[in-house]
Design a protein around this motif. Structure first.
Motif, PDB file in Angstrom:
ATOM      1  N   GLY A 140       0.734  -1.296  -0.133  1.00 19.79           N
ATOM      2  CA  GLY A 140       0.145   0.038   0.095  1.00 19.79           C
ATOM      3  C   GLY A 140       0.837   1.350  -0.035  1.00 19.79           C
ATOM      4  N   MET A 141       0.387   2.315  -0.794  1.00 21.11           N
ATOM      5  CA  MET A 141       1.214   3.458  -0.845  1.00 21.11           C
ATOM      6  C   MET A 141       0.125   4.638  -0.575  1.00 21.11           C
ATOM      7  SD  MET A 141       3.630   2.884  -3.914  1.00 21.11           S
ATOM      8  CE  MET A 141       4.918   1.516  -3.668  1.00 21.11           C
ATOM      9  N   PRO A 142      -0.295   4.737   0.618  1.00 20.23           N
ATOM     10  CA  PRO A 142      -1.124   5.954   0.907  1.00 20.23           C
ATOM     11  C   PRO A 142      -0.727   7.051   0.775  1.00 20.23           C
ATOM     12  CG  PRO A 142      -0.398   4.791   3.090  1.00 20.23           C
ATOM     13  CD  PRO A 142       0.160   3.987   1.851  1.00 20.23           C
ATOM     14  N   ILE A 143      -1.556   8.317   0.587  1.00 24.14           N
ATOM     15  CA  ILE A 143      -1.057   9.614   0.583  1.00 24.14           C
ATOM     16  C   ILE A 143      -2.026  10.424   1.571  1.00 24.14           C
ATOM     17  CG2 ILE A 143      -2.737  10.112  -1.328  1.00 24.14           C
ATOM     18  CD1 ILE A 143      -0.586  12.133  -2.535  1.00 24.14           C
ATOM     19  N   ALA A 144      -1.383  11.281   2.156  1.00 27.33           N
ATOM     20  CA  ALA A 144      -1.929  12.189   3.092  1.00 27.33           C
ATOM     21  C   ALA A 144      -3.056  13.000   2.453  1.00 27.33           C
ATOM     22  CB  ALA A 144      -1.169  13.211   3.979  1.00 27.33           C
ATOM     23  N   LEU A 145      -4.365  12.955   2.668  1.00 24.03           N
ATOM     24  CA  LEU A 145      -5.274  13.594   1.963  1.00 24.03           C
ATOM     25  C   LEU A 145      -6.257  14.294   3.175  1.00 24.03           C
ATOM     26  CD1 LEU A 145      -6.112  11.454  -1.253  1.00 24.03           C
ATOM     27  CD2 LEU A 145      -4.936  13.925  -1.025  1.00 24.03           C
ATOM     28  N   PRO A 146      -6.932  15.208   3.113  1.00 25.44           N
ATOM     29  CA  PRO A 146      -7.748  16.115   4.166  1.00 25.44           C
ATOM     30  C   PRO A 146      -9.108  15.155   4.243  1.00 25.44           C
ATOM     31  CG  PRO A 146      -7.795  17.271   2.266  1.00 25.44           C
ATOM     32  CD  PRO A 146      -6.712  16.237   2.059  1.00 25.44           C
ATOM     33  N   PHE A 147      -9.525  14.365   3.031  1.00 29.37           N
ATOM     34  CA  PHE A 147     -11.010  14.101   3.072  1.00 29.37           C
ATOM     35  C   PHE A 147     -11.076  12.376   2.826  1.00 29.37           C
ATOM     36  CE2 PHE A 147      -9.589  15.800  -0.945  1.00 29.37           C
ATOM     37  CZ  PHE A 147      -9.739  14.742  -1.851  1.00 29.37           C
ATOM     38  N   GLU A 148     -10.013  11.779   2.873  1.00 28.49           N
ATOM     39  CA  GLU A 148     -10.061  10.334   2.574  1.00 28.49           C
ATOM     40  C   GLU A 148      -8.959   9.559   3.604  1.00 28.49           C
ATOM     41  OE1 GLU A 148      -9.370   9.303  -1.368  1.00 28.49           O
ATOM     42  OE2 GLU A 148     -11.034  10.504  -2.188  1.00 28.49           O
TER      43      GLU A 148
END
Length: 260
Positions: A126-134
């Motif tokens: 997994g390569m998550p990304i910092a997002l304000p709404f997910e």
């Protein structure tokens, strides 16, 4: 170009690679109205250092990954939805065939594919990304690489893949789809199978590409051959194996038959 595929499947389980906390995703580069030239130069340097660090950490975490399929799709798909169920089935079948499964590491389709890979006993990346709404990250990942910047994340997801499977999704999914199409079309990336799952969702886009875009001369007829649309998890797996056989003949990952 793609990395060498002459390596066995495998993961270093339990490792997590974090991005720097010193630079935020919302870091602005060079607002000419408020900063001096010197400050702008410093801002750009910090930004470049942050992005290059993500590339380095991401690629280092993936260097020992064996045969791998990257799965794209919406973070908003819910468990129980058709696409979620299909993505989980695809992840599980890929794992059982000896492929690791790589996703953006979020919820929805990404969670489903990682979940299926975990159920199938395979590597789940997994390569998550910092997002304000997910949601960032899910509970079914063996190797996690956290990102702040989309370009570095996409590069790592595509650098590691032997095929791309795309489920219904929004702007982010379309961005990922057209990124891989552009890289393959222009020869910046070796050709890989690009599979669209769910003709009920993709039919309108494919028709537009085949009529409006092709008629305008913006793409060539052969460009459409880069895409394969299917409707079932079994169809997606069969398409990956069939196209791989045609493009790169050779031994399959363990667990795969020599016959399609």
């Amino acid at each position: 170009m793609m990395m060498n595929r002459n390596r066995s499947a495998g993961l270093i389980r339990g490792n997590e690679y974090q991005t720097s906390n010193n630079v935020t995703a919302g870091h602005r580069v060079g607002d000419r109205n408020d900063v001096t030239e010197a400050t702008t130069h410093i801002d750009i340097s910090i930004y470049v250092e942050s992005v290059s660090g993500e590339y380095a950490r991401g690629l280092a975490a993936l260097k020992n990954i064996g045969p791998c399929v990257t799965v794209f799709g919406s973070a908003r798909t819910k468990p129980g939805d058709r696409a979620y169920t299909d993505a989980m089935a695809v992840g599980r079948q890929l794992a059982e065939l000896g492929f690791a499964v790589a996703t953006g590491g979020g919820g929805g389709i990404m969670e489903a594919a990682n979940r299926g890979a975990a159920l199938g006993g395979g590597g789940s990346i997994g390569m998550p990304i910092a997002l304000p709404f997910e949601k960032s990250g899910n509970d079914f990942i063996d190797v996690s690489v956290m990102f702040d910047h989309f370009p570095a994340r996409k590069t790592c997801l595509l650098q590691v893949c032997d095929a791309v499977i795309v489920f219904p999704g929004g702007f982010g999914t379309l961005d990922e789809l057209f990124e891989v199409l552009t890289l393959v079309q222009t020869g910046k990336m070796d050709r890989v199978p690009i599979i669209l799952v769910g003709s009920y969702y993709w039919a309108g886009l494919l028709e537009w590409l085949a009529t409006t875009t092709l008629s305008a001369g913006c793409i060539g007829g052969l460009d459409l051959d880069l895409l394969t649309a299917v409707d079932t998890p079994d169809g997606a797996i069969a398409a990956v194996l069939e196209i791989q056989d045609a493009m790169r003949p050779g031994p399959r990952p363990s667990g795969q038959s020599s016959n399609p």
